[in-house]
Design an enzyme around this catalytic site. Structure first.
Site, PDB file in Angstrom:
ATOM      1  CB  CYS A 190      -7.376  -0.053  55.260  1.00  0.00           C
ATOM      2  SG  CYS A 190      -7.017  -0.906  56.814  1.00  0.00           S
TER       3      CYS A 190
ATOM      4  CB  CYS B 146       8.040  -4.350  61.407  1.00  0.00           C
ATOM      5  SG  CYS B 146       7.430  -5.548  60.205  1.00  0.00           S
TER       6      CYS B 146
ATOM      7  CB  CYS C 172       8.922  -0.431  60.846  1.00  0.00           C
ATOM      8  SG  CYS C 172       8.681   0.203  59.174  1.00  0.00           S
TER       9      CYS C 172
ATOM     10  CB  CYS D 284      -5.697  -7.904  54.090  1.00  0.00           C
ATOM     11  SG  CYS D 284      -4.448  -6.615  54.050  1.00  0.00           S
TER      12      CYS D 284
HETATM   13  N1  SAM Z   1       5.264  -3.082  54.371  1.00  0.00           N
HETATM   14  C1  SAM Z   1       3.984  -2.564  54.345  1.00  0.00           C
HETATM   15  C2  SAM Z   1       3.797  -1.335  55.201  1.00  0.00           C
HETATM   16  O1  SAM Z   1       4.613  -1.079  56.066  1.00  0.00           O
HETATM   17  O2  SAM Z   1       2.835  -0.618  54.964  1.00  0.00           O
HETATM   18  C3  SAM Z   1       2.907  -3.570  54.692  1.00  0.00           C
HETATM   19  C4  SAM Z   1       3.070  -4.543  55.820  1.00  0.00           C
HETATM   20  S1  SAM Z   1       3.188  -3.874  57.472  1.00  0.00           S
HETATM   21  C5  SAM Z   1       3.621  -5.310  58.370  1.00  0.00           C
HETATM   22  C6  SAM Z   1       1.515  -3.477  57.919  1.00  0.00           C
HETATM   23  C7  SAM Z   1       1.279  -2.900  59.280  1.00  0.00           C
HETATM   24  O3  SAM Z   1       1.356  -3.899  60.269  1.00  0.00           O
HETATM   25  C8  SAM Z   1       2.210  -1.828  59.797  1.00  0.00           C
HETATM   26  O4  SAM Z   1       1.944  -0.576  59.278  1.00  0.00           O
HETATM   27  C9  SAM Z   1       1.958  -1.869  61.303  1.00  0.00           C
HETATM   28  O5  SAM Z   1       0.951  -0.937  61.630  1.00  0.00           O
HETATM   29  C10 SAM Z   1       1.458  -3.288  61.534  1.00  0.00           C
HETATM   30  N2  SAM Z   1       2.423  -4.036  62.357  1.00  0.00           N
HETATM   31  C11 SAM Z   1       3.597  -4.552  61.952  1.00  0.00           C
HETATM   32  N3  SAM Z   1       4.228  -5.160  62.977  1.00  0.00           N
HETATM   33  C12 SAM Z   1       3.438  -5.031  64.057  1.00  0.00           C
HETATM   34  C13 SAM Z   1       3.546  -5.447  65.414  1.00  0.00           C
HETATM   35  N4  SAM Z   1       4.614  -6.104  65.861  1.00  0.00           N
HETATM   36  N5  SAM Z   1       2.530  -5.155  66.254  1.00  0.00           N
HETATM   37  C14 SAM Z   1       1.449  -4.478  65.812  1.00  0.00           C
HETATM   38  N6  SAM Z   1       1.298  -4.058  64.547  1.00  0.00           N
HETATM   39  C15 SAM Z   1       2.271  -4.322  63.670  1.00  0.00           C
HETATM   40  C1  DTB Z   2      -2.921  -3.665  60.312  1.00  0.00           C
HETATM   41  O1  DTB Z   2      -3.164  -2.530  60.760  1.00  0.00           O
HETATM   42  N1  DTB Z   2      -2.583  -4.699  61.065  1.00  0.00           N
HETATM   43  C2  DTB Z   2      -2.310  -5.852  60.250  1.00  0.00           C
HETATM   44  C3  DTB Z   2      -2.661  -5.352  58.826  1.00  0.00           C
HETATM   45  N2  DTB Z   2      -2.954  -3.978  59.045  1.00  0.00           N
HETATM   46  C4  DTB Z   2      -1.715  -5.525  57.719  1.00  0.00           C
HETATM   47  C5  DTB Z   2      -0.956  -6.385  60.440  1.00  0.00           C
HETATM   48  C6  DTB Z   2      -0.619  -6.711  61.876  1.00  0.00           C
HETATM   49  C7  DTB Z   2       0.718  -7.340  61.889  1.00  0.00           C
HETATM   50  C8  DTB Z   2       1.103  -7.839  63.250  1.00  0.00           C
HETATM   51  C9  DTB Z   2       2.454  -8.452  63.277  1.00  0.00           C
HETATM   52  C10 DTB Z   2       2.618  -9.638  62.398  1.00  0.00           C
HETATM   53  O2  DTB Z   2       1.796 -10.584  62.423  1.00  0.00           O
HETATM   54  O3  DTB Z   2       3.631  -9.692  61.656  1.00  0.00           O
HETATM   55 FE1  SF4 Z   3       8.072  -1.601  57.963  1.00  0.00          FE
HETATM   56 FE2  SF4 Z   3       7.517  -4.156  58.343  1.00  0.00          FE
HETATM   57 FE3  SF4 Z   3       6.141  -2.803  56.474  1.00  0.00          FE
HETATM   58 FE4  SF4 Z   3       8.725  -3.405  56.117  1.00  0.00          FE
HETATM   59  S1  SF4 Z   3       7.031  -4.863  56.306  1.00  0.00           S
HETATM   60  S2  SF4 Z   3       7.748  -1.417  55.754  1.00  0.00           S
HETATM   61  S3  SF4 Z   3       9.589  -3.251  58.160  1.00  0.00           S
HETATM   62  S4  SF4 Z   3       6.094  -2.444  58.672  1.00  0.00           S
END
Ligand code: SAM
Ligand code: DTB
Ligand code: SF4
Length: 336
Positions: free
Chosen positions: A190, A61, A58, A98
């Protein structure tokens, strides 16, 4: 009272999205008042229980193993660490906790069993428990439900068209499949997205259209502004202007009137006035606490001050929960 509709046409969503901002906010605020108590905000806290080294790519991320960020991957947190954090979240006024794991998909192993134990432990504290663990099988979703999981976060992030530019290791359909699996086990959904990844208005409209035409609307819709983290492919993206966040929030509120619309990542860069505009536009949920998953969030004392200045009050846990979503032992009466 407007009807809750899941048959929105793409043109209708486009028309709503392009309403001049102040008129759009007025319309969204009107819908908001019909479906929700004004000034009531759901306070949620995130905890990354397993950080980094994620096999997915992603582009936004910091936890992806494909990117070279400063983030230190960590093992799964133990029970003490998680329950202490949940207790502290509750003490600071949070009603939803969460737990996030940097997994492509949950695996059926001792770590997953640990998550099940943590769901039981955090539910016993009286908090709504949400998890975000990546893709799930039917069996895993069943086990999460049996452990008392109330909600599952799984974002669609953007339009199907733009998705492939951001992530190559899974498809949009994978995401939709997990959402259906979660829903079929009576777990509250969610699901939302991120703005500021270089997408166009068309992509934002498509995302809103997809969310609002799911067989049932997600019970909560997080609207994240990209946090452009150094070392990710999106590190150079400019900050999302707060009026674009307000527009997304307002459109989500009109399209999904009963959902909780969460002003999620990116709040840290918004002034109190900009956040107030988003609450006017129908946002009624936030994350509090010093961190989101891996990045900084708004300081707690500033959020407390904001609640006082704007006259906001925290929403009770399980308020208006559907009976089928309630964990065993939580009485429907507590939820009303
Ligand atoms: N790995 C799981 C997944 O991808 O569903 C759960 C954790 S993931 C970090 C949860 C969400 O955080 C992602 O779907 C994304 O929408 C959000 N997210 C991650 N990094 C972000 C960033 N740098 N800025 C804003 N939202 C972010
Ligand atoms: C969502 O939509 N935003 C949250 C939660 N669901 C899991 C995560 C935001 C993550 C922002 C980047 C970070 O702190 O790693
Ligand atoms: Fe993608 Fe980050 Fe979730 Fe891994 S933790 S699936 S890299 S959003």
């Amino acid at each position: 009272m407007p009807q809750i509709r899941t048959d929105w046409k793409r043109e209708e969503v486009e028309r709503i999205y392009h309403i001049p901002l102040l008129e759009l906010i007025h319309q969204a605020a009107t819908v908001h008042r019909e479906f929700h108590e004004t000034g009531e905000v759901q306070v949620c806290t995130l905890l990354s229980i397993k950080t980094g080294a994620c096999p997915e790519d992603c582009g936004y991320c910091p936890q992806s193993a494909h990117h070279n960020t400063d983030l230190e991957p960590s093992r799964m947190l133990d029970a003490d660490e998680i329950l202490t954090a949940a207790g502290a979240a509750k003490a600071s006024g949070s009603t939803r906790f969460c737990m996030g794991a940097a997994w492509r998909c949950a695996r059926t192993n001792s770590e997953f069993d640990h998550v099940l134990d943590m769901i039981r432990g955090v539910t016993d504290l009286g908090l709504e428990v949400c998890c975000t663990l990546g893709m799930l099988t039917d069996e895993q979703a069943g086990k999460l439900k049996d452990a008392g999981l109330y909600a599952y976060n799984h974002n669609l992030d953007t339009s199907e068209r733009f998705y492939n530019r951001i992530i190559s290791t899974r498809t949009y359909q994978d995401r939709l499949d997990t959402l259906e699996t979660v829903r079929s086990h009576d777990i509250s959904v969610c699901c939302g997205g991120i703005v500021g990844m270089g997408e166009t208005d068309e992509d934002r409209i498509d995302l809103l259209h997809t969310l609002a035409t799911q067989p049932q609307h997600p019970e909560s819709v997080p609207i994240n502004a990209l946090i452009a983290v150094k070392g990710t492919p999106l590190e150079g993206q400019p900050k999302v202007p707060s009026w674009e966040m307000a527009r997304m929030v307002a459109a989500a509120r009109i399209l999904m009137p009963a959902a909780m619309v969460r002003l999620s990542a990116g709040r840290v860069d918004m002034s109190l006035e900009a956040q107030a505009l988003c609450f006017m536009a129908g946002a009624n949920s936030i994350f509090t606490g010093e961190k989101l998953l891996t990045t900084a969030n708004n300081p707690m004392d500033e959020d407390q001050r904001m609640f006082e200045i704007l006259g906001l009050k925290a929403r009770r846990a399980f308020k208006d929960a559907r009976p089928e979503h309630l964990p065993e032992g939580v009485l429907a009466a507590e939820a009303t």
